[in-house]
Scaffold this motif. Structure first.
Motif, PDB file in Angstrom:
ATOM      1  N   LEU A 101     -20.310  31.222  -7.715  1.00 41.05           N
ATOM      2  CA  LEU A 101     -21.385  32.188  -7.326  1.00 41.05           C
ATOM      3  C   LEU A 101     -21.768  32.329  -9.380  1.00 41.05           C
ATOM      4  O   LEU A 101     -22.627  32.546  -9.918  1.00 41.05           O
ATOM      5  CB  LEU A 101     -21.164  33.091  -6.810  1.00 41.05           C
ATOM      6  CG  LEU A 101     -22.798  33.752  -6.912  1.00 41.05           C
ATOM      7  CD1 LEU A 101     -23.530  33.685  -6.394  1.00 41.05           C
ATOM      8  CD2 LEU A 101     -22.207  35.452  -7.086  1.00 41.05           C
ATOM      9  N   GLU A 119     -23.858  32.425   2.234  1.00 42.59           N
ATOM     10  CA  GLU A 119     -24.001  31.326   1.465  1.00 42.59           C
ATOM     11  C   GLU A 119     -24.136  29.703   2.533  1.00 42.59           C
ATOM     12  O   GLU A 119     -22.481  30.532   3.159  1.00 42.59           O
ATOM     13  CB  GLU A 119     -24.042  30.932  -0.121  1.00 42.59           C
ATOM     14  CG  GLU A 119     -24.385  31.425  -1.042  1.00 42.59           C
ATOM     15  CD  GLU A 119     -23.405  31.167  -2.401  1.00 42.59           C
ATOM     16  OE1 GLU A 119     -24.085  31.673  -3.363  1.00 42.59           O
ATOM     17  OE2 GLU A 119     -22.281  30.644  -2.346  1.00 42.59           O
ATOM     18  N   CYS A 121     -22.641  26.081   2.876  1.00 45.29           N
ATOM     19  CA  CYS A 121     -21.743  24.433   2.507  1.00 45.29           C
ATOM     20  C   CYS A 121     -21.813  23.827   3.850  1.00 45.29           C
ATOM     21  O   CYS A 121     -21.075  24.142   4.839  1.00 45.29           O
ATOM     22  CB  CYS A 121     -20.309  24.726   1.322  1.00 45.29           C
ATOM     23  SG  CYS A 121     -20.806  26.154   0.444  1.00 45.29           S
ATOM     24  N   LEU A 131     -23.251  23.151  -1.622  1.00 44.98           N
ATOM     25  CA  LEU A 131     -23.902  24.058  -1.184  1.00 44.98           C
ATOM     26  C   LEU A 131     -25.431  23.638  -1.309  1.00 44.98           C
ATOM     27  O   LEU A 131     -25.698  22.438  -0.617  1.00 44.98           O
ATOM     28  CB  LEU A 131     -24.571  25.246  -2.355  1.00 44.98           C
ATOM     29  CG  LEU A 131     -24.987  26.090  -2.066  1.00 44.98           C
ATOM     30  CD1 LEU A 131     -24.455  27.052  -1.859  1.00 44.98           C
ATOM     31  CD2 LEU A 131     -25.164  26.403  -3.795  1.00 44.98           C
ATOM     32  N   SER A 133     -29.345  24.578   2.297  1.00 39.97           N
ATOM     33  CA  SER A 133     -30.206  26.197   2.520  1.00 39.97           C
ATOM     34  C   SER A 133     -30.141  25.775   3.993  1.00 39.97           C
ATOM     35  O   SER A 133     -29.695  24.675   4.754  1.00 39.97           O
ATOM     36  CB  SER A 133     -31.012  25.514   2.320  1.00 39.97           C
ATOM     37  OG  SER A 133     -31.688  24.347   2.434  1.00 39.97           O
TER      38      SER A 133
END
Ligand code: UDP
Length: 254
Positions: A101, A119, A121, A131, A133
């Motif tokens: 990060l 987050e 991954c 990474l 979404s």
């Protein structure tokens, strides 16, 4: 002794066929890797400690209703787990800025985040766990929107509980990684917590000194990796029966 069928071998663990259908044996190795396997070594006793620490944390989580794959510990290096269909997404929960990060967003390590950040991954060694979404997770069908919602809620509950548990023993929970999997019971599908929770996949800093008590000691060549993992186990009150001298366990994999 009959040779067990090896179902999967990862960087730090091996999965064998379990004694009953729907179960597996999870064996914890002493191997340590970082930067997607580029850095490799062994840390004597790490597997024994992670087996214990993960047993302890998964059991405490079960007690508060967070269903997970842990059934029982079998010996120093092995635990019996439920077989799950792993969801190919790593869930990272962050309370304080650290690691990737910081490099990604130029934030100073140790900065408290305005709120907990989750987050995702994509689990792929070839692609270096990129990474992604929520859109990617649902659009590519790695998890349904309902499953992802469930995963996020469970992850936040895990974070609340573990933050309190670690604070109680003088440790700050900076961030950690979780994995989830599906279990099928007739027509019912349930998403449960899987993998492990240990200093291999959590960042744990001493509350008073910010000393790192996790895998960053290995990643960043800080030394004292085994001592740090042992300190976490000691504070949790779960050092192996024989004390620190009894960390070797069997290294042989049958
Ligand atoms: N983590 C993990 N496995 C991974 C990537 C991350 O267990 O493949 C854990 C890591 O130990 C840390 C948290 O997830 O506690 C956040 O890691 P980060 O994204 O900062 O990556 P790193 O700096 O470890 O590459």
């Amino acid at each position: 002794m009959t040779r067990r069928r090896r179902v999967y071998e990862g960087k730090a663990k091996v999965l064998f066929e379990g004694p009953e259908p729907g179960t597996l044996v999870q064996y914890f190795k002493d191997d340590a890797t970082a930067f997607n396997g580029e850095k490799k070594s062994t840390v004597t006793g790490k597997g024994v400690l992670n087996n214990r620490i993960s047993e302890h944390l998964m059991s405490r989580l079960s007690e508060i209703g967070i269903h997970n794959h842990f059934i029982r510990r079998l010996n120093m290096r092995e635990q019996l787990i439920r077989e799950v269909e792993i969801i190919p997404v790593e869930v990272i929960v962050r309370n304080v800025a650290a690691g990737s990060l910081c490099s990604r967003l130029g934030i100073t390590e140790g900065t408290a985040l305005p709120r907990t950040i989750i987050e995702y991954c994509f689990k792929s060694d070839e692609l270096n766990d990129p990474l992604v979404s929520e859109e990617h997770v649902t659009a590519f069908g790695w998890a349904t929107p309902q499953e992802l919602d469930d995963i996020m809620n469970q992850s936040l509950r895990v974070n609340d509980f573990l933050t309190g548990l670690f604070t109680g023993i003088g440790i700050k929970l900076i961030d950690f990684k979780l994995e989830f999997g599906r279990v099928y019971d007739g027509d019912e599908v349930q998403v449960i917590l899987a993998d492990e929770i240990s200093p291999d996949n959590c960042r744990l800093w001493d509350l008073a000194t910010n000393e790192k008590l996790d895998k960053d000691r290995f990643r960043r060549d800080l030394g004292g990796v085994e001592d740090a993992y042992q300190e976490v186990a000691r504070r949790l009150g779960i050092l192996p029966e024989g004390g620190p001298g009894d960390l070797q366990g069997s290294t042989a994999i049958q």
